[in-house]
Design a protein around this motif. Structure first.
Motif, PDB file in Angstrom:
ATOM      1  N   LEU A  79      57.623  59.175 -29.277  1.00 39.64           N
ATOM      2  CA  LEU A  79      57.507  57.731 -29.477  1.00 39.64           C
ATOM      3  C   LEU A  79      56.064  57.270 -29.294  1.00 39.64           C
ATOM      4  CD1 LEU A  79      60.719  56.517 -27.614  1.00 39.64           C
ATOM      5  CD2 LEU A  79      60.329  56.534 -30.096  1.00 39.64           C
ATOM      6  N   LEU A  80      55.421  57.761 -28.243  1.00 37.10           N
ATOM      7  CA  LEU A  80      54.019  57.400 -28.007  1.00 37.10           C
ATOM      8  C   LEU A  80      53.121  57.875 -29.141  1.00 37.10           C
ATOM      9  CD1 LEU A  80      53.861  58.164 -24.185  1.00 37.10           C
ATOM     10  CD2 LEU A  80      53.625  55.897 -25.250  1.00 37.10           C
ATOM     11  N   ASP A  81      53.350  59.100 -29.606  1.00 34.01           N
ATOM     12  CA  ASP A  81      52.536  59.631 -30.707  1.00 34.01           C
ATOM     13  C   ASP A  81      52.744  58.823 -31.989  1.00 34.01           C
ATOM     14  OD1 ASP A  81      51.571  61.580 -29.005  1.00 34.01           O
ATOM     15  OD2 ASP A  81      52.812  63.191 -29.836  1.00 34.01           O
ATOM     16  N   ASP A  82      53.993  58.457 -32.279  1.00 33.99           N
ATOM     17  CA  ASP A  82      54.244  57.661 -33.478  1.00 33.99           C
ATOM     18  C   ASP A  82      53.611  56.281 -33.367  1.00 33.99           C
ATOM     19  OD1 ASP A  82      55.536  59.653 -34.845  1.00 33.99           O
ATOM     20  OD2 ASP A  82      57.546  58.867 -34.524  1.00 33.99           O
ATOM     21  N   LEU A  83      53.651  55.706 -32.170  1.00 31.30           N
ATOM     22  CA  LEU A  83      53.010  54.407 -31.970  1.00 31.30           C
ATOM     23  C   LEU A  83      51.505  54.533 -32.131  1.00 31.30           C
ATOM     24  CD1 LEU A  83      53.528  51.453 -31.277  1.00 31.30           C
ATOM     25  CD2 LEU A  83      53.331  52.073 -28.856  1.00 31.30           C
ATOM     26  N   SER A  84      50.949  55.586 -31.580  1.00 29.72           N
ATOM     27  CA  SER A  84      49.514  55.835 -31.709  1.00 29.72           C
ATOM     28  C   SER A  84      49.125  56.010 -33.175  1.00 29.72           C
ATOM     29  CB  SER A  84      49.148  57.085 -30.905  1.00 29.72           C
ATOM     30  OG  SER A  84      47.800  57.417 -31.102  1.00 29.72           O
ATOM     31  N   GLY A  85      50.019  56.597 -33.949  1.00 27.55           N
ATOM     32  CA  GLY A  85      49.744  56.852 -35.357  1.00 27.55           C
ATOM     33  C   GLY A  85      50.045  55.689 -36.281  1.00 27.55           C
ATOM     34  N   ALA A  86      50.550  54.592 -35.739  1.00 21.44           N
ATOM     35  CA  ALA A  86      50.846  53.428 -36.582  1.00 21.44           C
ATOM     36  C   ALA A  86      49.544  52.841 -37.124  1.00 21.44           C
ATOM     37  CB  ALA A  86      51.599  52.373 -35.777  1.00 21.44           C
ATOM     38  N   SER A  87      49.592  52.375 -38.348  1.00 20.67           N
ATOM     39  CA  SER A  87      48.415  51.704 -38.905  1.00 20.67           C
ATOM     40  C   SER A  87      48.181  50.416 -38.128  1.00 20.67           C
ATOM     41  CB  SER A  87      48.640  51.393 -40.388  1.00 20.67           C
ATOM     42  OG  SER A  87      49.663  50.422 -40.528  1.00 20.67           O
ATOM     43  N   ASP A  88      46.977  49.900 -38.203  1.00 24.00           N
ATOM     44  CA  ASP A  88      46.674  48.642 -37.515  1.00 24.00           C
ATOM     45  C   ASP A  88      47.606  47.528 -37.989  1.00 24.00           C
ATOM     46  OD1 ASP A  88      44.674  49.827 -36.028  1.00 24.00           O
ATOM     47  OD2 ASP A  88      43.049  49.124 -37.319  1.00 24.00           O
ATOM     48  N   ALA A  89      47.896  47.501 -39.284  1.00 23.43           N
ATOM     49  CA  ALA A  89      48.754  46.461 -39.844  1.00 23.43           C
ATOM     50  C   ALA A  89      50.194  46.586 -39.361  1.00 23.43           C
ATOM     51  CB  ALA A  89      48.715  46.512 -41.368  1.00 23.43           C
ATOM     52  N   ASP A  90      50.629  47.794 -39.023  1.00 30.77           N
ATOM     53  CA  ASP A  90      52.018  48.029 -38.626  1.00 30.77           C
ATOM     54  C   ASP A  90      52.197  48.140 -37.113  1.00 30.77           C
ATOM     55  OD1 ASP A  90      54.750  48.479 -39.495  1.00 30.77           O
ATOM     56  OD2 ASP A  90      54.490  50.543 -38.782  1.00 30.77           O
ATOM     57  N   PHE A  91      51.100  48.164 -36.362  1.00 29.41           N
ATOM     58  CA  PHE A  91      51.209  48.450 -34.924  1.00 29.41           C
ATOM     59  C   PHE A  91      52.150  47.486 -34.199  1.00 29.41           C
ATOM     60  CE2 PHE A  91      50.284  47.988 -30.489  1.00 29.41           C
ATOM     61  CZ  PHE A  91      50.339  49.308 -30.064  1.00 29.41           C
ATOM     62  N   ASP A  92      51.952  46.177 -34.352  1.00 23.60           N
ATOM     63  CA  ASP A  92      52.763  45.221 -33.599  1.00 23.60           C
ATOM     64  C   ASP A  92      54.250  45.354 -33.927  1.00 23.60           C
ATOM     65  OD1 ASP A  92      50.688  44.046 -32.095  1.00 23.60           O
ATOM     66  OD2 ASP A  92      50.177  42.689 -33.739  1.00 23.60           O
TER      67      ASP A  92
END
Length: 178
Positions: free
Chosen positions: A111-124
């Motif tokens: 979960l942390l890795d996927d969150l880290s890999g989220a694009s800036d536009a998709d992070f929130d």
């Protein structure tokens, strides 16, 4: 290192694939939480859940573009550090003290890795969705242990933590609405 085990970089993975992975992780977490009645297993899951909450929220403080998400993240860090301290205190006072894991397991790390890999536009959007799912898992864990756990002090901790966890989930759901 295989491509499956490689930590994602922002924007380099399909957002849909990562979102599906997060959802599957939430289902697995909920299944584990619903059968955990033994104190060491419960303590381990609670500790890793708190680690995830703190790490993901620290990431949100750095990457979020929204003030409400940053305020939520600050609350998550404060509340989950408190839960961790209460858990450590309870475990330290038991006849046979237990040690807690010092890093997240593969489920929380994914979960942390996927969150880290989220694009800036998709992070929130990703952070909020993960928070909603993670709190659903934490609620299941606390409810199950409260009702079936093998240690009365930890059952009491669950009773105290449940309203806070339910409030966190409601806040995450509220932030997800446009």
């Amino acid at each position: 290192m295989t491509d499956q085990n490689k930590k994602p970089s922002p924007g380099d993975k399909s957002e849909t694939v990562s979102a599906v992975r997060d959802t599957v992780g939430a289902w697995v977490g909920k299944a584990l939480a619903s059968v955990t009645g033994e104190k060491q297993a419960f303590a381990n899951l609670l500790a890793m859940s708190d680690m995830y909450e703190i790490e993901s929220s620290e990431m949100a403080l750095q990457r979020s573009r929204r003030d409400d998400v940053k305020a939520f993240a600050q609350g998550m860090i404060k509340d989950h550090k408190k839960t961790t301290e209460e858990l450590k205190s309870m475990l330290g006072s038991m006849n046979t003290p237990m040690t807690l894991p010092d890093k997240p397991d593969v489920l929380f790390q994914t979960l942390l890795d996927d969150l880290s890999g989220a694009s800036d536009a998709d992070f929130d959007t990703r952070y909020i969705a993960q928070q909603r799912d993670a709190h659903e898992v934490a609620i299941t864990l606390a409810e199950h242990y409260r009702d079936h756990g093998d240690n009365s002090a930890l059952r009491e901790l669950c009773k105290l933590a449940l309203p806070v966890l339910q409030h966190h989930k409601q806040m995450a759901e509220g932030m997800a609405r446009p």
